[in-house]
Design an enzyme around this catalytic site. Sequence first.
Site, mmCIF file in Angstrom:
data_model
loop_
_atom_site.group_PDB
_atom_site.id
_atom_site.type_symbol
_atom_site.label_atom_id
_atom_site.label_comp_id
_atom_site.label_asym_id
_atom_site.label_seq_id
_atom_site.Cartn_x
_atom_site.Cartn_y
_atom_site.Cartn_z
ATOM 1 N N ALA A 41 0.739 -1.110 -0.002
ATOM 2 C CA ALA A 41 0.153 -0.007 0.066
ATOM 3 C C ALA A 41 0.866 1.401 0.001
ATOM 4 C CB ALA A 41 -0.894 0.047 1.204
ATOM 5 N N ASP A 42 0.243 2.320 -0.429
ATOM 6 C CA ASP A 42 0.846 3.651 -0.073
ATOM 7 C C ASP A 42 -0.241 4.614 0.111
ATOM 8 O OD1 ASP A 42 3.280 5.056 -0.540
ATOM 9 O OD2 ASP A 42 2.357 6.413 -1.888
ATOM 10 N N THR A 43 -0.008 5.525 0.943
ATOM 11 C CA THR A 43 -0.906 6.794 1.062
ATOM 12 C C THR A 43 -0.302 8.139 0.814
ATOM 13 O OG1 THR A 43 -1.501 5.438 3.021
ATOM 14 C CG2 THR A 43 -2.068 7.710 3.280
#
EC number: 3.6.1.9
Length: 185
Positions: A66-68
């Site tokens: 994931a990335d945010t």
Amino acid sequence: MLLLCSGSKTRAHLLKKYGINFIQKSCDFDEESVKTNDPYEFVTLVSLGKFKKCLECFKNYDIVAADTVVSDGKHILRKAKNKEEAREILLKQSGKEIKIITSMWVLYKEKVYGRVDETIYEFRKFDNNDLEEYLDSDEWQGKAGACMVEGFCKKYIEKVKGYESTAMGLCIEELLKIIGEENVN
């Protein structure tokens, strides 16, 4: 066994909190190689890049990567490199509406799932002394937009639309729909 392909302590904390069985390892992906000013495109391309690197590095695992990012509607507010940059980024959020956008890619039982989720926050104006204490604490380090909705920013939330877990870097509610109950303690 689920492999959290991330060095994030916050993502690991979320998985533990929800009783999800996992191990944590990471592969390097150059986020700077992604060139776009659109926060949705950026976070999707970075999380997909991380996911593909993890598929190369780790075999025989179910994987989540994931990335945010944080967006004030005009800019992608990335991880601050120093205290001055953190102050500048946080002041762009003070008294404003922001979007925290998380993209995750999951390989589970030989199927690939990709998602983009967002949580929208409206913040009251940050108190300057409180902001300086937060900056001195270094808790902002490694946080997208230097934002910590479970910490410093929590007391300034006026309105919220979406899941807190999305804002913390991994939409657990949607991950649970993908992996089901068999991976939960």
